[in-house]
Write a protein that holds these residues in place. Sequence first.
Motif, PDB file in Angstrom:
ATOM      1  N   MET A  76      -1.355 -30.068  23.518  1.00 29.58           N
ATOM      2  CA  MET A  76      -1.450 -29.524  24.870  1.00 29.58           C
ATOM      3  C   MET A  76      -0.722 -28.178  24.942  1.00 29.58           C
ATOM      4  O   MET A  76       0.340 -27.999  24.329  1.00 29.58           O
ATOM      5  CB  MET A  76      -0.815 -30.512  25.861  1.00 29.58           C
ATOM      6  N   ASN A  77      -1.316 -27.240  25.659  1.00 29.78           N
ATOM      7  CA  ASN A  77      -0.783 -25.890  25.866  1.00 29.78           C
ATOM      8  C   ASN A  77      -0.642 -25.101  24.567  1.00 29.78           C
ATOM      9  O   ASN A  77       0.275 -24.281  24.429  1.00 29.78           O
ATOM     10  CB  ASN A  77       0.556 -25.929  26.616  1.00 29.78           C
ATOM     11  N   LYS A  78      -1.557 -25.358  23.637  1.00 31.67           N
ATOM     12  CA  LYS A  78      -1.596 -24.606  22.378  1.00 31.67           C
ATOM     13  C   LYS A  78      -2.995 -24.049  22.173  1.00 31.67           C
ATOM     14  O   LYS A  78      -3.977 -24.557  22.713  1.00 31.67           O
ATOM     15  CB  LYS A  78      -1.212 -25.485  21.182  1.00 31.67           C
ATOM     16  N   GLY A  79      -3.067 -22.992  21.367  1.00 30.43           N
ATOM     17  CA  GLY A  79      -4.343 -22.359  21.062  1.00 30.43           C
ATOM     18  C   GLY A  79      -4.759 -22.631  19.629  1.00 30.43           C
ATOM     19  O   GLY A  79      -3.959 -23.050  18.787  1.00 30.43           O
ATOM     20  N   LEU A  80      -6.031 -22.382  19.357  1.00 28.64           N
ATOM     21  CA  LEU A  80      -6.593 -22.600  18.017  1.00 28.64           C
ATOM     22  C   LEU A  80      -7.493 -21.429  17.672  1.00 28.64           C
ATOM     23  O   LEU A  80      -8.322 -21.007  18.484  1.00 28.64           O
ATOM     24  CB  LEU A  80      -7.412 -23.894  17.982  1.00 28.64           C
ATOM     25  N   ASN A  81      -7.340 -20.911  16.463  1.00 26.17           N
ATOM     26  CA  ASN A  81      -8.258 -19.895  15.950  1.00 26.17           C
ATOM     27  C   ASN A  81      -9.400 -20.599  15.234  1.00 26.17           C
ATOM     28  O   ASN A  81      -9.172 -21.502  14.423  1.00 26.17           O
ATOM     29  CB  ASN A  81      -7.535 -18.928  15.008  1.00 26.17           C
ATOM     30  N   LEU A  82     -10.626 -20.192  15.536  1.00 23.94           N
ATOM     31  CA  LEU A  82     -11.812 -20.847  14.988  1.00 23.94           C
ATOM     32  C   LEU A  82     -12.250 -20.283  13.650  1.00 23.94           C
ATOM     33  O   LEU A  82     -13.313 -20.614  13.151  1.00 23.94           O
ATOM     34  CB  LEU A  82     -12.970 -20.750  15.993  1.00 23.94           C
ATOM     35  N   SER A  83     -11.442 -19.405  13.063  1.00 26.49           N
ATOM     36  CA  SER A  83     -11.710 -18.870  11.731  1.00 26.49           C
ATOM     37  C   SER A  83     -10.513 -19.152  10.844  1.00 26.49           C
ATOM     38  O   SER A  83      -9.403 -19.357  11.334  1.00 26.49           O
ATOM     39  CB  SER A  83     -11.970 -17.364  11.792  1.00 26.49           C
ATOM     40  N   ALA A  84     -10.728 -19.167   9.536  1.00 26.34           N
ATOM     41  CA  ALA A  84      -9.660 -19.443   8.582  1.00 26.34           C
ATOM     42  C   ALA A  84      -8.519 -18.461   8.813  1.00 26.34           C
ATOM     43  O   ALA A  84      -8.775 -17.293   9.077  1.00 26.34           O
ATOM     44  CB  ALA A  84     -10.182 -19.342   7.157  1.00 26.34           C
ATOM     45  N   CYS A 104      -5.934 -30.993  38.429  1.00 23.90           N
ATOM     46  CA  CYS A 104      -5.383 -32.260  37.947  1.00 23.90           C
ATOM     47  C   CYS A 104      -5.751 -32.585  36.499  1.00 23.90           C
ATOM     48  O   CYS A 104      -5.200 -33.511  35.926  1.00 23.90           O
ATOM     49  CB  CYS A 104      -5.902 -33.401  38.826  1.00 23.90           C
ATOM     50  N   TYR A 105      -6.713 -31.872  35.943  1.00 26.17           N
ATOM     51  CA  TYR A 105      -7.243 -32.266  34.642  1.00 26.17           C
ATOM     52  C   TYR A 105      -6.963 -31.222  33.575  1.00 26.17           C
ATOM     53  O   TYR A 105      -6.431 -30.147  33.851  1.00 26.17           O
ATOM     54  CB  TYR A 105      -8.754 -32.526  34.755  1.00 26.17           C
ATOM     55  N   GLN A 106      -7.360 -31.564  32.361  1.00 23.20           N
ATOM     56  CA  GLN A 106      -7.211 -30.633  31.244  1.00 23.20           C
ATOM     57  C   GLN A 106      -8.544 -29.920  31.014  1.00 23.20           C
ATOM     58  O   GLN A 106      -9.592 -30.373  31.441  1.00 23.20           O
ATOM     59  CB  GLN A 106      -6.796 -31.365  29.962  1.00 23.20           C
ATOM     60  N   ALA A 107      -8.451 -28.808  30.284  1.00 26.06           N
ATOM     61  CA  ALA A 107      -9.660 -28.042  29.981  1.00 26.06           C
ATOM     62  C   ALA A 107      -9.504 -27.347  28.636  1.00 26.06           C
ATOM     63  O   ALA A 107      -8.396 -27.009  28.213  1.00 26.06           O
ATOM     64  CB  ALA A 107      -9.935 -27.024  31.068  1.00 26.06           C
ATOM     65  N   LEU A 108     -10.616 -27.163  27.988  1.00 25.87           N
ATOM     66  CA  LEU A 108     -10.701 -26.362  26.772  1.00 25.87           C
ATOM     67  C   LEU A 108     -11.129 -24.971  27.228  1.00 25.87           C
ATOM     68  O   LEU A 108     -12.193 -24.798  27.811  1.00 25.87           O
ATOM     69  CB  LEU A 108     -11.736 -26.973  25.832  1.00 25.87           C
ATOM     70  N   ALA A 144     -12.402 -34.670  32.600  1.00 26.45           N
ATOM     71  CA  ALA A 144     -11.889 -35.559  33.646  1.00 26.45           C
ATOM     72  C   ALA A 144     -11.931 -36.975  33.103  1.00 26.45           C
ATOM     73  O   ALA A 144     -12.855 -37.324  32.365  1.00 26.45           O
ATOM     74  CB  ALA A 144     -12.743 -35.449  34.901  1.00 26.45           C
ATOM     75  N   PRO A 145     -10.939 -37.796  33.437  1.00 24.92           N
ATOM     76  CA  PRO A 145     -10.944 -39.159  32.918  1.00 24.92           C
ATOM     77  C   PRO A 145     -12.122 -39.958  33.455  1.00 24.92           C
ATOM     78  O   PRO A 145     -12.616 -39.698  34.551  1.00 24.92           O
ATOM     79  CB  PRO A 145      -9.614 -39.737  33.415  1.00 24.92           C
ATOM     80  N   GLY A 146     -12.596 -40.879  32.670  1.00 27.53           N
ATOM     81  CA  GLY A 146     -13.699 -41.731  33.100  1.00 27.53           C
ATOM     82  C   GLY A 146     -13.253 -42.660  34.214  1.00 27.53           C
ATOM     83  O   GLY A 146     -12.061 -42.806  34.504  1.00 27.53           O
ATOM     84  N   ALA A 147     -14.222 -43.267  34.871  1.00 22.12           N
ATOM     85  CA  ALA A 147     -13.904 -44.172  35.979  1.00 22.12           C
ATOM     86  C   ALA A 147     -13.098 -45.360  35.473  1.00 22.12           C
ATOM     87  O   ALA A 147     -13.426 -45.964  34.463  1.00 22.12           O
ATOM     88  CB  ALA A 147     -15.192 -44.649  36.634  1.00 22.12           C
ATOM     89  N   ALA A 148     -12.029 -45.654  36.135  1.00 27.44           N
ATOM     90  CA  ALA A 148     -11.180 -46.806  35.818  1.00 27.44           C
ATOM     91  C   ALA A 148     -11.166 -47.713  37.047  1.00 27.44           C
ATOM     92  O   ALA A 148     -11.497 -47.269  38.147  1.00 27.44           O
ATOM     93  CB  ALA A 148      -9.773 -46.328  35.470  1.00 27.44           C
ATOM     94  N   PRO A 149     -10.807 -48.983  36.881  1.00 24.63           N
ATOM     95  CA  PRO A 149     -10.777 -49.882  38.046  1.00 24.63           C
ATOM     96  C   PRO A 149      -9.919 -49.287  39.160  1.00 24.63           C
ATOM     97  O   PRO A 149      -8.762 -48.895  38.948  1.00 24.63           O
ATOM     98  CB  PRO A 149     -10.156 -51.164  37.490  1.00 24.63           C
ATOM     99  N   GLY A 150     -10.477 -49.167  40.345  1.00 22.80           N
ATOM    100  CA  GLY A 150      -9.743 -48.653  41.490  1.00 22.80           C
ATOM    101  C   GLY A 150      -9.603 -47.150  41.501  1.00 22.80           C
ATOM    102  O   GLY A 150      -8.906 -46.588  42.332  1.00 22.80           O
ATOM    103  N   TYR A 151     -10.264 -46.447  40.546  1.00 19.87           N
ATOM    104  CA  TYR A 151     -10.122 -44.989  40.472  1.00 19.87           C
ATOM    105  C   TYR A 151     -11.506 -44.362  40.482  1.00 19.87           C
ATOM    106  O   TYR A 151     -12.395 -44.756  39.736  1.00 19.87           O
ATOM    107  CB  TYR A 151      -9.386 -44.601  39.184  1.00 19.87           C
ATOM    108  N   THR A 152     -11.716 -43.399  41.338  1.00 18.93           N
ATOM    109  CA  THR A 152     -12.990 -42.684  41.379  1.00 18.93           C
ATOM    110  C   THR A 152     -12.713 -41.218  41.087  1.00 18.93           C
ATOM    111  O   THR A 152     -12.029 -40.549  41.872  1.00 18.93           O
ATOM    112  CB  THR A 152     -13.638 -42.803  42.766  1.00 18.93           C
ATOM    113  N   PRO A 153     -13.173 -40.724  39.935  1.00 17.06           N
ATOM    114  CA  PRO A 153     -12.909 -39.304  39.628  1.00 17.06           C
ATOM    115  C   PRO A 153     -13.664 -38.401  40.596  1.00 17.06           C
ATOM    116  O   PRO A 153     -14.782 -38.692  40.992  1.00 17.06           O
ATOM    117  CB  PRO A 153     -13.422 -39.145  38.203  1.00 17.06           C
ATOM    118  N   THR A 154     -13.025 -37.343  41.008  1.00 15.57           N
ATOM    119  CA  THR A 154     -13.649 -36.403  41.938  1.00 15.57           C
ATOM    120  C   THR A 154     -14.239 -35.203  41.203  1.00 15.57           C
ATOM    121  O   THR A 154     -14.825 -34.333  41.826  1.00 15.57           O
ATOM    122  CB  THR A 154     -12.618 -35.905  42.956  1.00 15.57           C
TER     123      THR A 154
END
Length: 198
Positions: A76-84, A104-108, A144-154
Amino acid sequence: MKNLFANAVFTLSTLFLFSCNNSNDPTPNGGSGTENAVAQAGVSTITSKVENPIINKQPIPENFEWKLMTSVQLPMNKGLNLSAPFDIVNETAGDISWGSDGGCYQALRCWKVTRAILGIVDFKSVTPGTLKALPFVKGQIAWAPGAAPGYTPTWPNYMPVGTVIAYKTSLNKFRIVVVKSISPLVLDVYHENYYRVY
């Protein structure tokens, strides 16, 4: 001295005998004598195309496949180079990074490359030709996290496990990234690979 004189006489007589010229004999200048001799003999001329084995050589066919370059766990909060050498770097220093989507969520996120989300597809059937027709944009791909019992992702999950993302570098080279896992984020990075078939 006699040998020298004898050699000179022999050489001159040999040149005289072999240089006799018949006007009907084929001549090398322009080939007109050869054509006349062939025409007099009643033989039809056949012109054949002589192929140069270097210039007229058929090209060696090339095949294409995506070559797995690395499988990497991106913190988390790190970068990646897509070349060697596929360094994990500070968040904004890499080609892509894994962090907050601003909510609330993470993103690439893309920093130095553009992307096209292919979805869950067989990436081996994707070619650079098909990728050239797609719109590549900057921006993030939210998870976004998948639906869990009692949780509805927005927010829809744009990056479930198995998602294939195509990236295009500033040099117009394509990279394929396959999401293998989310927690922790594990990505397989593929490069274009052309090879000759002999």
